[in-house]
Write an enzyme that holds these catalytic residues in place. Structure first.
Site, PDB file in Angstrom:
ATOM      1  N   ARG A   1      18.354  -6.044  32.545  1.00 17.88           N
ATOM      2  CA  ARG A   1      16.906  -6.086  32.276  1.00 17.88           C
ATOM      3  C   ARG A   1      16.277  -4.698  32.398  1.00 17.88           C
ATOM      4  NH1 ARG A   1      14.011 -10.129  35.936  1.00 17.88           N
ATOM      5  NH2 ARG A   1      12.165  -9.478  34.805  1.00 17.88           N
TER       6      ARG A   1
ATOM      7  N   ASN B   1       4.671  -8.547  36.812  1.00 16.23           N
ATOM      8  CA  ASN B   1       5.794  -7.994  36.053  1.00 16.23           C
ATOM      9  C   ASN B   1       6.512  -6.914  36.843  1.00 16.23           C
ATOM     10  OD1 ASN B   1       4.968  -9.738  34.117  1.00 16.23           O
ATOM     11  ND2 ASN B   1       3.973  -8.197  32.829  1.00 16.23           N
TER      12      ASN B   1
ATOM     13  N   ASP C   1       8.405  -4.780  35.270  1.00 12.51           N
ATOM     14  CA  ASP C   1       8.611  -3.635  34.375  1.00 12.51           C
ATOM     15  C   ASP C   1       7.585  -2.542  34.697  1.00 12.51           C
ATOM     16  OD1 ASP C   1       6.155  -3.948  32.799  1.00 12.51           O
ATOM     17  OD2 ASP C   1       7.104  -5.645  31.794  1.00 12.51           O
TER      18      ASP C   1
ATOM     19  N   HIS D   1       5.331  -8.759  42.529  1.00 13.43           N
ATOM     20  CA  HIS D   1       6.715  -9.246  42.540  1.00 13.43           C
ATOM     21  C   HIS D   1       7.731  -8.112  42.550  1.00 13.43           C
ATOM     22  CE1 HIS D   1       5.452 -13.475  40.876  1.00 13.43           C
ATOM     23  NE2 HIS D   1       5.099 -13.279  42.124  1.00 13.43           N
TER      24      HIS D   1
ATOM     25  N   CYS E   1      19.733  -2.353  55.426  1.00  8.48           N
ATOM     26  CA  CYS E   1      18.835  -1.479  56.205  1.00  8.48           C
ATOM     27  C   CYS E   1      17.501  -1.240  55.516  1.00  8.48           C
ATOM     28  CB  CYS E   1      19.512  -0.154  56.542  1.00  8.48           C
ATOM     29  SG  CYS E   1      19.698   0.965  55.134  1.00  8.48           S
TER      30      CYS E   1
HETATM   31  P1  OAD Z   1       6.105 -17.267  32.303  1.00  5.73           P
HETATM   32  O1  OAD Z   1       7.298 -17.077  31.446  1.00  5.73           O
HETATM   33  O2  OAD Z   1       6.095 -18.413  33.238  1.00  5.73           O
HETATM   34  O3  OAD Z   1       4.806 -17.396  31.397  1.00  5.73           O
HETATM   35  C1  OAD Z   1       4.556 -16.492  30.355  1.00  5.73           C
HETATM   36  C2  OAD Z   1       3.233 -16.841  29.714  1.00  5.73           C
HETATM   37  O4  OAD Z   1       2.951 -15.846  28.739  1.00  5.73           O
HETATM   38  C3  OAD Z   1       3.196 -18.192  29.010  1.00  5.73           C
HETATM   39  O5  OAD Z   1       2.045 -18.907  29.419  1.00  5.73           O
HETATM   40  C4  OAD Z   1       3.107 -17.812  27.526  1.00  5.73           C
HETATM   41  O6  OAD Z   1       2.330 -18.746  26.763  1.00  5.73           O
HETATM   42  C5  OAD Z   1       2.404 -16.493  27.601  1.00  5.73           C
HETATM   43  N1  OAD Z   1       2.664 -15.608  26.463  1.00  5.73           N
HETATM   44  C6  OAD Z   1       3.759 -15.547  25.663  1.00  5.73           C
HETATM   45  N2  OAD Z   1       3.624 -14.557  24.770  1.00  5.73           N
HETATM   46  C7  OAD Z   1       2.416 -13.989  25.002  1.00  5.73           C
HETATM   47  C8  OAD Z   1       1.706 -12.901  24.415  1.00  5.73           C
HETATM   48  N3  OAD Z   1       2.215 -12.209  23.397  1.00  5.73           N
HETATM   49  N4  OAD Z   1       0.479 -12.583  24.909  1.00  5.73           N
HETATM   50  C9  OAD Z   1      -0.051 -13.288  25.936  1.00  5.73           C
HETATM   51  N5  OAD Z   1       0.574 -14.323  26.535  1.00  5.73           N
HETATM   52  C10 OAD Z   1       1.787 -14.664  26.069  1.00  5.73           C
HETATM   53  O7  OAD Z   1       5.867 -15.876  33.070  1.00  5.73           O
HETATM   54  P2  OAD Z   1       5.020 -15.590  34.388  1.00  5.73           P
HETATM   55  O8  OAD Z   1       3.849 -16.480  34.470  1.00  5.73           O
HETATM   56  O9  OAD Z   1       4.791 -14.122  34.437  1.00  5.73           O
HETATM   57  O10 OAD Z   1       8.938 -14.265  39.208  1.00  5.73           O
HETATM   58  O11 OAD Z   1       6.076 -15.983  35.490  1.00  5.73           O
HETATM   59  C11 OAD Z   1       5.744 -15.833  36.832  1.00  5.73           C
HETATM   60  C12 OAD Z   1       6.949 -15.473  37.624  1.00  5.73           C
HETATM   61  O12 OAD Z   1       8.004 -16.400  37.386  1.00  5.73           O
HETATM   62  C13 OAD Z   1       7.573 -14.143  37.274  1.00  5.73           C
HETATM   63  O13 OAD Z   1       6.934 -13.033  37.890  1.00  5.73           O
HETATM   64  C14 OAD Z   1       8.972 -14.299  37.780  1.00  5.73           C
HETATM   65  C15 OAD Z   1       9.260 -15.683  37.272  1.00  5.73           C
HETATM   66  O14 OAD Z   1      10.221 -16.384  37.973  1.00  5.73           O
HETATM   67  C16 OAD Z   1       9.877 -13.614  39.903  1.00  5.73           C
HETATM   68  O15 OAD Z   1      10.805 -13.051  39.362  1.00  5.73           O
HETATM   69  C17 OAD Z   1       9.648 -13.626  41.375  1.00  5.73           C
END
Ligand code: OAD
Length: 259
Positions: free
Chosen positions: A79, A110, A112, A127, A138
């Site tokens: 990634r 994110n 990134d 995150h 450590c």
């Molecule tokens: P998700 O994959 O759960 O949700 C992504 C969201 O982005 C969805 O609601 C999509 O509809 C929306 N989406 C897709 N393309 C888009 C675009 N071009 N513009 C705007 N929105 C768009 O991702 P997160 O909510 O970020 O955690 O997930 C939360 C956490 O779950 C992450 O930080 C990660 C994951 O497990 C850890 O790694 C701890």
């Protein structure tokens, strides 16, 4: 701007333009959808999401790390390289431009660095970061050698994690995993930003991972206007004052152009 965008300009809802013009403090909460148009897959989108092929417990939990650290390290290295080869999209750039003109705090889930590479300052990576691995024993920070030979071409390629030069422990990814606490300072900063904001934009998150998913409700109860930018309905939609069914790279530049 392309010719087709000129012919079909994006219409920004006036209610959102008004809220953004009136706000003196803005907080933007971003999730994986923020980077989707940079070519970084989200987690939960049905066809393309990263969790489609993997159980999050295998790749994003202390138990997964203990069970198969080579798989976990390989996936995060894969990634990191994907991100390194990607570019910020027009939404990232628009947020950076907005920060030049107004008080805009960015708190992101994110891992990134695309906000930063677009020129924005990120208040809080709640995150963690793909680029800040550290020793699992450590806690010492380790460098991630961008483009290094151990970066796998495939997402399921096992790569043994490097050893800590200080204690010999395994270097682990810098992302926060399920079952772990968020970095306290990052969380406090994000919570403080939404409590103090007049306007909170929630961009590209499904709103299912807590505590981050609780921030829009905290913002509402502190009196902020909450705007969701997401192409589909999410767990956040019900509590948003305005829901804009657009994408990050389309909606954010159009909004910032109106301010
Ligand atoms: P998700 O994959 O759960 O949700 C992504 C969201 O982005 C969805 O609601 C999509 O509809 C929306 N989406 C897709 N393309 C888009 C675009 N071009 N513009 C705007 N929105 C768009 O991702 P997160 O909510 O970020 O955690 O997930 C939360 C956490 O779950 C992450 O930080 C990660 C994951 O497990 C850890 O790694 C701890």
């Amino acid at each position: 701007m392309t010719a087709s965008e000129n012919l079909h300009p994006v219409t920004v809802p006036e209610s959102i333009v008004d809220s953004a013009r009136r706000a003196s403090r803005i907080a933007v909460l971003t999730g994986a959808g923020m980077s989707a148009e940079s070519g970084i897959a989200t987690f939960r989108d049905a066809q393309t999401g990263l969790w489609k092929d993997f159980d999050p417990k295998d790749l994003a939990s202390p138990e997964g790390w203990t069970a198969d650290s080579d798989l976990v390290w390989g996936w995060y290295r894969w990634r990191a390289e994907l991100v390194r080869r990607s570019e910020p999209n027009a939404g990232h750039v628009a947020l950076a431009q907005w920060q030049h003109r107004a008080h805009v705090d960015i708190a992101t889930q994110n891992v990134d660095d695309l906000h930063e590479r677009a020129g924005a300052t990120v208040l809080s990576h709640v995150h963690g970061s793909l680029f800040e691995p550290y020793c699992s024993d450590c806690g010492t920070r380790a460098a991630l050698d961008a483009g290094a030979a151990d970066a796998p071409a495939e997402e399921d390629q096992r790569v043994p994690p490097p050893e800590c030069p200080l204690c010999g422990g395994l270097i682990r990814p810098g992302a926060v995993w399920f079952g772990e606490s968020l970095p306290e300072a990052a969380w406090d900063a994000a919570e403080d930003a939404v409590r103090r904001a007049d306007l909170v934009l929630v961009v590209g998150t499904s709103g299912v991972v807590y505590p981050f998913a609780g921030l829009p409700a905290i913002a509402r109860s502190a009196g902020a206007t909450v705007v969701e930018i997401n192409p589909v309905e999410t767990e956040v939609s019900d509590m948003a004052d305005h829901r804009w069914r657009t994408t990050a790279a389309v909606g954010l530049p159009a909004l910032v152009a109106r301010l």
